[in-house]
Enzyme design. Sequence first.
Site, short mmCIF file in Angstrom:
data_model
loop_
_atom_site.label_atom_id
_atom_site.label_comp_id
_atom_site.label_asym_id
_atom_site.label_seq_id
_atom_site.Cartn_x
_atom_site.Cartn_y
_atom_site.Cartn_z
N HIS A 161 7.58 14.73 46.55
CA HIS A 161 8.48 15.77 47.05
C HIS A 161 8.34 17.03 46.20
O HIS A 161 8.32 16.96 44.98
CB HIS A 161 9.94 15.29 47.00
CG HIS A 161 10.27 14.30 48.08
ND1 HIS A 161 11.55 14.07 48.50
CD2 HIS A 161 9.48 13.50 48.82
CE1 HIS A 161 11.54 13.15 49.46
NE2 HIS A 161 10.30 12.80 49.66
N TYR A 167 21.44 17.38 48.68
CA TYR A 167 22.66 17.26 47.88
C TYR A 167 23.67 18.21 48.51
O TYR A 167 23.43 19.43 48.53
CB TYR A 167 22.42 17.68 46.43
CG TYR A 167 21.57 16.70 45.63
CD1 TYR A 167 20.19 16.68 45.74
CD2 TYR A 167 22.17 15.82 44.73
CE1 TYR A 167 19.42 15.79 44.99
CE2 TYR A 167 21.40 14.93 43.97
CZ TYR A 167 20.02 14.93 44.10
OH TYR A 167 19.27 14.05 43.36
N PRO A 193 24.61 9.12 38.58
CA PRO A 193 23.32 9.20 39.28
C PRO A 193 22.97 10.56 39.89
O PRO A 193 21.85 10.74 40.35
CB PRO A 193 23.44 8.13 40.38
CG PRO A 193 24.89 7.89 40.54
CD PRO A 193 25.55 8.20 39.24
N LYS A 196 18.52 10.62 36.77
CA LYS A 196 17.92 10.55 35.44
C LYS A 196 17.86 9.16 34.80
O LYS A 196 17.07 8.95 33.88
CB LYS A 196 18.70 11.46 34.47
CG LYS A 196 18.44 12.93 34.67
CD LYS A 196 17.03 13.29 34.27
CE LYS A 196 16.65 14.65 34.82
NZ LYS A 196 15.23 14.82 35.02
N TYR A 245 15.45 18.80 36.45
CA TYR A 245 15.33 17.72 37.45
C TYR A 245 13.93 17.11 37.41
O TYR A 245 13.77 15.89 37.42
CB TYR A 245 15.63 18.29 38.85
CG TYR A 245 15.91 17.23 39.91
CD1 TYR A 245 14.89 16.42 40.41
CD2 TYR A 245 17.20 17.04 40.40
CE1 TYR A 245 15.14 15.46 41.38
CE2 TYR A 245 17.45 16.07 41.37
CZ TYR A 245 16.42 15.29 41.86
OH TYR A 245 16.67 14.34 42.81
P1 RFL Z 1 18.65 -2.34 33.63
O1 RFL Z 1 17.81 -2.00 34.81
O2 RFL Z 1 20.10 -2.48 33.83
O3 RFL Z 1 18.04 -3.68 33.01
C1 RFL Z 1 18.72 -4.40 32.00
C2 RFL Z 1 18.36 -5.85 32.14
O4 RFL Z 1 18.94 -6.60 31.07
C3 RFL Z 1 19.43 -7.83 31.60
N1 RFL Z 1 20.44 -8.40 30.69
C4 RFL Z 1 20.20 -9.41 29.82
N2 RFL Z 1 19.08 -10.09 29.53
C5 RFL Z 1 19.16 -11.07 28.59
N3 RFL Z 1 20.32 -11.39 27.94
C6 RFL Z 1 21.46 -10.72 28.22
N4 RFL Z 1 22.61 -11.07 27.60
C7 RFL Z 1 21.43 -9.68 29.18
N5 RFL Z 1 22.36 -8.83 29.70
C8 RFL Z 1 21.75 -8.07 30.61
C9 RFL Z 1 19.97 -7.42 32.96
O5 RFL Z 1 20.09 -8.53 33.84
C10 RFL Z 1 18.93 -6.43 33.43
O6 RFL Z 1 17.89 -7.04 34.18
O7 RFL Z 1 18.44 -1.28 32.45
P2 RFL Z 1 17.15 -0.41 32.06
O8 RFL Z 1 15.92 -1.25 32.01
O9 RFL Z 1 17.58 0.36 30.87
O10 RFL Z 1 16.95 0.59 33.31
C11 RFL Z 1 17.92 1.57 33.60
C12 RFL Z 1 17.95 1.83 35.12
O11 RFL Z 1 18.02 0.61 35.81
C13 RFL Z 1 19.13 2.73 35.51
O12 RFL Z 1 19.30 3.77 34.58
C14 RFL Z 1 18.92 3.39 36.90
O13 RFL Z 1 18.93 2.44 37.92
C15 RFL Z 1 20.01 4.45 37.15
N6 RFL Z 1 19.92 5.06 38.50
C16 RFL Z 1 19.01 6.07 38.78
N7 RFL Z 1 18.13 6.47 37.85
C17 RFL Z 1 17.19 7.40 38.16
O14 RFL Z 1 16.36 7.77 37.31
N8 RFL Z 1 17.08 7.98 39.40
C18 RFL Z 1 17.93 7.63 40.38
O15 RFL Z 1 17.76 8.14 41.49
C19 RFL Z 1 18.95 6.66 40.09
N9 RFL Z 1 19.79 6.27 41.04
C20 RFL Z 1 20.75 4.61 39.51
C21 RFL Z 1 20.65 5.23 40.80
C22 RFL Z 1 21.62 3.55 39.31
C23 RFL Z 1 22.39 3.12 40.34
N10 RFL Z 1 23.26 2.03 40.04
C24 RFL Z 1 23.58 0.97 40.90
C25 RFL Z 1 23.75 1.85 38.68
C26 RFL Z 1 21.43 4.81 41.83
C27 RFL Z 1 22.30 3.76 41.62
C28 RFL Z 1 23.10 3.34 42.81
C1 PHB Z 2 18.48 7.41 45.40
O1 PHB Z 2 17.54 7.58 46.19
O2 PHB Z 2 19.05 6.31 45.28
C2 PHB Z 2 18.96 8.54 44.57
C3 PHB Z 2 18.26 9.73 44.59
C4 PHB Z 2 18.70 10.81 43.83
C5 PHB Z 2 19.85 10.69 43.08
C6 PHB Z 2 20.54 9.47 43.04
C7 PHB Z 2 20.10 8.40 43.79
O3 PHB Z 2 20.29 11.75 42.38
#
Ligand code: RFL
Ligand code: PHB
Length: 391
Positions: free
Chosen positions: A72, A201, A294, A298, A384
């Site tokens: 994009h 957005y 979110p 980031k 971004y």
């Molecule tokens: P994770 O992915 O949470 O992985 C951590 C892992 O540790 C495990 N764990 C354990 N393992 C062993 N012993 C224990 N006691 C443990 N406790 C926990 C967990 O089961 C898990 O598998 O962290 P990590 O690797 O630091 O990654 C971070 C990302 O996952 C997170 O920041 C992103 O998903 C945030 N996020 C977004 N980030 C972006 O860069 N762009 C986005 O568009 C974006 N959209 C989002 C998001 C997060 C969302 N949610 C649901 C929080 C959209 C959503 C909806």
């Molecule tokens: C997504 O596609 O889940 C998404 C994209 C951009 C954001 C947050 C979530 O800022």
Amino acid sequence: MRTEVAIIGAGPAGLLLSHLLAQDGIESIVVETRSAEYVASRIRAGVLEHSTVELLDSVGLGGRLRAEGDEHRGIYLQWPEERHHLDFVDLTGCSVWVYGQTEVQKDLAAARSAAGQEIHYEVTDTALHDLDTERPSVSFKDIDGTRQTIEAAVVVGCDGSFGPSRAGIPQTVRESAERVYPYSWLGILADVAPSTDELIYAWHPDGFAMHSMRSATVSRLYLQVPNGTDVSTWSDDRIWDALATRLGHGQNGWRLRPGPITEKSVLPMRSFVQTPMRHGRLFLAGDAAHIVPPTGAKGLNLAVADVAVLAPALLALLRKKDAGPANSYSENALRRVWRCTHFSWWMTTMLHISEDPFDAHLQLSQLRWVTSSEAGAAGLAENYAGLPIGF
Ligand code: RFL
Ligand code: PHB
């Protein structure tokens, strides 16, 4: 068990770290509470910034992303009656890629499995020990109930926001800063072609809305809802009506295409940073150390940026007996963490409706400035899409 680096958590931070370390010939063992299938199917992030894509490319993980992801040039910012495109490529030379975290996770898991990486899934009772010594360890109960201990030179907590590693930094040393927002996102995944070519957005008096996507046939959309919202009070029709109202902009006959909703959830939003990100032989990376709302896309990118700084620091510590980069890991990583924390807070507060009508005037003024001034647009675009690795 004995290894060089014990990694807690097989999310993107943990698996990418094990991959980067293996490229430098450093052994690791990963432990994870969930099953491999659960970790691979968690619907989360969708946007990869420029430096994340470059890093994945450089370590052989960019193949499917380049073939199946969607590049994009920018995003749309809108408020009622107006929709503006910000072209990040024109503004900064950097694009972003829409490629689900589920796919990044699958690519990482496939690469680690092909390399014979030792990963223990479905463990319980993970505990960290002797972090102040040069022989720290991690104990856990394996899937078959056997108690295991991994003795290592370093322990890295990549266990997200609910894992035990964060508390491994002694209470006397650690500090945290937090902002809880008075709203949440209701997110849906729908089997319908996106109604837009790039992410939208949208500021709206009823609340923020966002249109993202996962593929040519799957859309991902979000609505601002009050904290504590019960998802069952939002029928599919109510969700599509609210999205159509908030994303509509009265121009060129644009319409939101509804479709079958396959996933629906509410997520609260907060900013959180714990410092330092290292104490003794324990290092924290990703959500284990910091959470962002979110809106700035980031979280996943920050997790990748942390391990990109950490892997060479561990190489220097373990192979070259140079503790310098490990000693400055926390300070180096936190520069980007705070930049992204500020950007995510800024995007969030610019776009979400609050109780105070004064805020709405400031938000609209800011949106008009960001979409009409090249300097304003470039600032958003750089944050971004374009922060360099090692910022
Ligand atoms: P994770 O992915 O949470 O992985 C951590 C892992 O540790 C495990 N764990 C354990 N393992 C062993 N012993 C224990 N006691 C443990 N406790 C926990 C967990 O089961 C898990 O598998 O962290 P990590 O690797 O630091 O990654 C971070 C990302 O996952 C997170 O920041 C992103 O998903 C945030 N996020 C977004 N980030 C972006 O860069 N762009 C986005 O568009 C974006 N959209 C989002 C998001 C997060 C969302 N949610 C649901 C929080 C959209 C959503 C909806
Ligand atoms: C997504 O596609 O889940 C998404 C994209 C951009 C954001 C947050 C979530 O800022």
